[in-house]
Write a protein that holds these residues in place. Structure first.
Motif, PDB file in Angstrom:
ATOM      1  N   ALA A   1       3.300 -14.305 -11.036  1.00  9.13           N
ATOM      2  CA  ALA A   1       4.146 -15.348 -10.436  1.00  9.13           C
ATOM      3  C   ALA A   1       3.451 -15.990  -9.229  1.00  9.13           C
ATOM      4  CB  ALA A   1       5.488 -14.746 -10.018  1.00  9.13           C
ATOM      5  N   GLY A   2       2.242 -15.527  -8.885  1.00  9.34           N
ATOM      6  CA  GLY A   2       1.531 -16.079  -7.728  1.00  9.34           C
ATOM      7  C   GLY A   2       2.179 -15.671  -6.418  1.00  9.34           C
ATOM      8  N   ARG A   3       2.929 -14.544  -6.448  1.00  9.47           N
ATOM      9  CA  ARG A   3       3.642 -14.057  -5.279  1.00  9.47           C
ATOM     10  C   ARG A   3       2.847 -12.944  -4.607  1.00  9.47           C
ATOM     11  NH1 ARG A   3       8.787 -13.640  -8.031  1.00  9.47           N
ATOM     12  NH2 ARG A   3       7.949 -11.696  -8.825  1.00  9.47           N
ATOM     13  N   ARG A   4       3.027 -12.822  -3.300  1.00 12.30           N
ATOM     14  CA  ARG A   4       2.386 -11.705  -2.592  1.00 12.30           C
ATOM     15  C   ARG A   4       2.919 -10.389  -3.168  1.00 12.30           C
ATOM     16  NH1 ARG A   4       3.512 -10.359   3.759  1.00 12.30           N
ATOM     17  NH2 ARG A   4       2.533  -8.306   3.760  1.00 12.30           N
ATOM     18  N   SER A   5       2.033  -9.421  -3.378  1.00 15.05           N
ATOM     19  CA  SER A   5       2.471  -8.123  -3.912  1.00 15.05           C
ATOM     20  C   SER A   5       2.819  -7.174  -2.763  1.00 15.05           C
ATOM     21  CB  SER A   5       1.361  -7.503  -4.756  1.00 15.05           C
ATOM     22  OG  SER A   5       0.401  -6.931  -3.884  1.00 15.05           O
ATOM     23  N   GLU A   6       3.275  -5.967  -3.122  1.00 13.11           N
ATOM     24  CA  GLU A   6       3.611  -4.971  -2.099  1.00 13.11           C
ATOM     25  C   GLU A   6       2.452  -3.972  -1.913  1.00 13.11           C
ATOM     26  OE1 GLU A   6       8.373  -4.628  -2.250  1.00 13.11           O
ATOM     27  OE2 GLU A   6       7.418  -4.417  -4.196  1.00 13.11           O
ATOM     28  N   ASN A   7       1.247  -4.435  -2.228  1.00 13.88           N
ATOM     29  CA  ASN A   7       0.025  -3.625  -2.171  1.00 13.88           C
ATOM     30  C   ASN A   7      -0.120  -2.827  -0.874  1.00 13.88           C
ATOM     31  OD1 ASN A   7      -2.556  -2.897  -3.223  1.00 13.88           O
ATOM     32  ND2 ASN A   7      -3.566  -4.536  -2.064  1.00 13.88           N
ATOM     33  N   GLU A   8       0.160  -3.491   0.274  1.00 15.74           N
ATOM     34  CA  GLU A   8      -0.028  -2.797   1.558  1.00 15.74           C
ATOM     35  C   GLU A   8       0.884  -1.595   1.704  1.00 15.74           C
ATOM     36  OE1 GLU A   8       0.362  -5.609   4.842  1.00 15.74           O
ATOM     37  OE2 GLU A   8      -0.807  -6.948   3.556  1.00 15.74           O
ATOM     38  N   TYR A   9       2.061  -1.669   1.064  1.00 17.38           N
ATOM     39  CA  TYR A   9       3.036  -0.583   1.177  1.00 17.38           C
ATOM     40  C   TYR A   9       2.875   0.430   0.039  1.00 17.38           C
ATOM     41  CZ  TYR A   9       4.999  -3.540   4.712  1.00 17.38           C
ATOM     42  OH  TYR A   9       5.149  -4.294   5.851  1.00 17.38           O
ATOM     43  N   ILE A  10       1.984   0.150  -0.898  1.00 15.58           N
ATOM     44  CA  ILE A  10       1.746   1.090  -2.010  1.00 15.58           C
ATOM     45  C   ILE A  10       0.342   1.683  -1.786  1.00 15.58           C
ATOM     46  CG2 ILE A  10       1.600   1.285  -4.536  1.00 15.58           C
ATOM     47  CD1 ILE A  10       3.804  -0.865  -4.712  1.00 15.58           C
ATOM     48  N   SER A  11      -0.700   1.060  -2.335  1.00 12.91           N
ATOM     49  CA  SER A  11      -2.051   1.619  -2.155  1.00 12.91           C
ATOM     50  C   SER A  11      -2.466   1.627  -0.690  1.00 12.91           C
ATOM     51  CB  SER A  11      -3.068   0.818  -2.969  1.00 12.91           C
ATOM     52  OG  SER A  11      -2.687   0.796  -4.306  1.00 12.91           O
ATOM     53  N   GLY A  12      -2.052   0.619   0.066  1.00 20.89           N
ATOM     54  CA  GLY A  12      -2.426   0.556   1.486  1.00 20.89           C
ATOM     55  C   GLY A  12      -1.919   1.767   2.247  1.00 20.89           C
ATOM     56  N   TYR A  13      -0.664   2.141   1.985  1.00 19.70           N
ATOM     57  CA  TYR A  13      -0.099   3.308   2.671  1.00 19.70           C
ATOM     58  C   TYR A  13      -0.832   4.574   2.224  1.00 19.70           C
ATOM     59  CZ  TYR A  13       3.234   6.670   4.518  1.00 19.70           C
ATOM     60  OH  TYR A  13       3.813   7.703   5.207  1.00 19.70           O
ATOM     61  N   PHE A  14      -1.096   4.666   0.918  1.00 20.35           N
ATOM     62  CA  PHE A  14      -1.811   5.842   0.390  1.00 20.35           C
ATOM     63  C   PHE A  14      -3.186   5.985   1.066  1.00 20.35           C
ATOM     64  CE2 PHE A  14      -5.001   7.501  -2.512  1.00 20.35           C
ATOM     65  CZ  PHE A  14      -4.496   8.771  -2.745  1.00 20.35           C
ATOM     66  N   LEU A  15      -3.898   4.876   1.214  1.00 11.11           N
ATOM     67  CA  LEU A  15      -5.239   4.940   1.822  1.00 11.11           C
ATOM     68  C   LEU A  15      -5.167   5.389   3.284  1.00 11.11           C
ATOM     69  CD1 LEU A  15      -6.958   1.742   0.343  1.00 11.11           C
ATOM     70  CD2 LEU A  15      -7.229   4.103  -0.402  1.00 11.11           C
ATOM     71  N   LYS A  16      -4.093   4.986   3.984  1.00 12.82           N
ATOM     72  CA  LYS A  16      -3.931   5.431   5.382  1.00 12.82           C
ATOM     73  C   LYS A  16      -3.781   6.935   5.438  1.00 12.82           C
ATOM     74  CE  LYS A  16      -1.582   1.465   7.141  1.00 12.82           C
ATOM     75  NZ  LYS A  16      -0.248   0.949   7.201  1.00 12.82           N
ATOM     76  N   ILE A  17      -2.975   7.479   4.542  1.00 13.09           N
ATOM     77  CA  ILE A  17      -2.759   8.935   4.541  1.00 13.09           C
ATOM     78  C   ILE A  17      -4.071   9.637   4.154  1.00 13.09           C
ATOM     79  CG2 ILE A  17      -1.410  10.843   3.537  1.00 13.09           C
ATOM     80  CD1 ILE A  17       0.224   8.918   5.363  1.00 13.09           C
ATOM     81  N   ALA A  18      -4.775   9.098   3.161  1.00 16.00           N
ATOM     82  CA  ALA A  18      -6.059   9.696   2.748  1.00 16.00           C
ATOM     83  C   ALA A  18      -7.024   9.714   3.934  1.00 16.00           C
ATOM     84  CB  ALA A  18      -6.654   8.899   1.585  1.00 16.00           C
ATOM     85  N   ALA A  19      -7.044   8.617   4.706  1.00 18.99           N
ATOM     86  CA  ALA A  19      -7.957   8.534   5.862  1.00 18.99           C
ATOM     87  C   ALA A  19      -7.583   9.569   6.921  1.00 18.99           C
ATOM     88  CB  ALA A  19      -7.907   7.125   6.455  1.00 18.99           C
ATOM     89  N   ASN A  20      -6.272   9.822   7.081  1.00 19.64           N
ATOM     90  CA  ASN A  20      -5.844  10.850   8.053  1.00 19.64           C
ATOM     91  C   ASN A  20      -6.465  12.204   7.730  1.00 19.64           C
ATOM     92  OD1 ASN A  20      -4.212   9.050   9.302  1.00 19.64           O
ATOM     93  ND2 ASN A  20      -2.278   9.804   8.416  1.00 19.64           N
ATOM     94  N   TYR A  21      -6.701  12.456   6.449  1.00 13.49           N
ATOM     95  CA  TYR A  21      -7.255  13.757   6.036  1.00 13.49           C
ATOM     96  C   TYR A  21      -8.742  13.660   5.676  1.00 13.49           C
ATOM     97  CZ  TYR A  21      -2.416  15.216   6.021  1.00 13.49           C
ATOM     98  OH  TYR A  21      -1.133  15.492   6.403  1.00 13.49           O
ATOM     99  N   ASN A  22      -9.355  12.520   5.983  1.00 10.36           N
ATOM    100  CA  ASN A  22     -10.781  12.298   5.682  1.00 10.36           C
ATOM    101  C   ASN A  22     -11.131  12.561   4.228  1.00 10.36           C
ATOM    102  OD1 ASN A  22     -11.670  11.498   8.249  1.00 10.36           O
ATOM    103  ND2 ASN A  22     -11.480  13.641   8.931  1.00 10.36           N
ATOM    104  N   ILE A  23     -10.257  12.143   3.326  1.00  7.47           N
ATOM    105  CA  ILE A  23     -10.538  12.354   1.897  1.00  7.47           C
ATOM    106  C   ILE A  23     -11.021  11.029   1.296  1.00  7.47           C
ATOM    107  CG2 ILE A  23      -9.532  12.976  -0.341  1.00  7.47           C
ATOM    108  CD1 ILE A  23      -7.556  14.734   1.198  1.00  7.47           C
TER     109      ILE A  23
END
Ligand code: PAF
Length: 303
Positions: free
Chosen positions: A260-282
């Motif tokens: 639909a050419g709409r902004r996705s919720e990427n930051e709240y899905i994979s983006g959030y996951f990557l933040k948690i991964a970074a907290n644990y240096n994984i």
């Protein structure tokens, strides 16, 4: 008899499904809307399910009105919650119940910073419902809605409004693990299906995609274990395979947004996951590549 009332902010597919269900069970429901133009103070919601179609007519209140709000269900896009809540903040107080039912995680970090005195409940649903037109939706698949509040094992009194509806709603003593599990499933299915422009089923039918699903789940499992989400760490491969099988003909919500050419919720899905991964240096290169692929598409959208 306690007379509670609910407001619904974000009457898209999921918001409308629950506004209609609460209304049908006898709870007064009001839809909240931005005062953008001269609009009617009532709105019809029509929901089709199999061969049935049901219509309800609900009152509308503008966000900048003044009547206090006791209970509000928020079903906007994850990236809109913060500003939408800001628009009704003058109508809320420390006794108001704010139920946030949106995709992904990370919204609570924003809300507890911006609104430290407000009380939040969280939820996730597997109800399948999509928009057919203005105020008209198709309820395509029945699911379960899990609601919870951090540290609250027993449901609060307002939960009975939900348990009495025609929808299947349960109180979840560990809502954080439940939200994480949903996030993990979305991390595996949504960006890959959106980048490959395919229905969920193709993710396991095509060998190259299936091996990407495997690699992404491997990373999710490692991060989940480190973060203490043991059930997700153990189960993620099986869970993702089962969701893919049961939604094989569906488009993921992220694919729908991208098409639909709409902004996705990427930051709240994979983006959030990557933040948690970074907290644990994984290291999570597969999830990161998917996140970056969708970020590029998001940059091309206007919203
Ligand atoms: O976001 C979605 O579309 C759904 O949560 C899911 C489970 C990935 C199915 O498509």
């Amino acid at each position: 008899m306690i007379h509670r009332s609910w407001h619904v902010l974000g009457a898209g597919a999921i918001g409308s499904l629950f506004a209609s269900a609460l209304h049908k069970s006898g709870v007064p429901v009001t839809l909240l809307r931005r005062p953008e133009s001269e609009q009617s103070r009532t709105q019809a919601i029509r929901i089709d399910e199999n061969t049935h179609s049901g219509e309800v007519h609900l009152p509308v209140s503008y966000n900048n009105d003044f009547e206090p709000i006791d209970h509000v269900l928020i079903c906007t896009k994850a990236y809109d919650v913060r500003s939408a809540l800001g628009e009704i903040a003058h109508r809320l107080n420390e006794n108001s119940c704010i139920l946030v039912l949106v995709n992904g995680m990370g919204v609570m970090d924003e809300l507890s910073t911006d609104f430290p005195n407000l009380l939040f409940a969280l939820g996730t649903t597997t109800e399948g419902v999509y928009r057919l037109g203005d105020g008209h939706f198709c309820h395509a698949g029945r699911g379960i809605t899990r609601l919870g509040m951090e540290g609250l094992v027993q449901p609060p009194p307002w939960f009975s409004d939900w348990s009495r509806t025609e929808r299947s709603c349960v109180w979840e003593p560990d809502i954080d693990e439940t939200l994480w599990q949903k996030l993990a499933i979305n991390c595996a299915i949504n960006p890959l299906s959106a980048l490959s422009r395919c229905n969920n089923g193709m993710l396991l039918e095509t060998a190259a995609l299936a091996s990407q699903i495997d690699a992404v789940c491997q990373e999710i499992s490692l991060v989940s274990r480190a973060a203490g989400y043991i059930q997700t760490a153990t189960d993620i491969h099986r869970k993702v395979a089962s969701v893919i099988a049961s939604t094989a003909n569906n488009r993921s919500s992220m694919l729908v947004d991208v098409l639909a050419g709409r902004r996705s919720e990427n930051e709240y899905i994979s983006g959030y996951f990557l933040k948690i991964a970074a907290n644990y240096n994984i290291p999570t290169p597969h999830n990161k590549a998917l996140f970056e692929g969708i970020s590029l598409l998001d940059k091309q959208t206007k919203t």
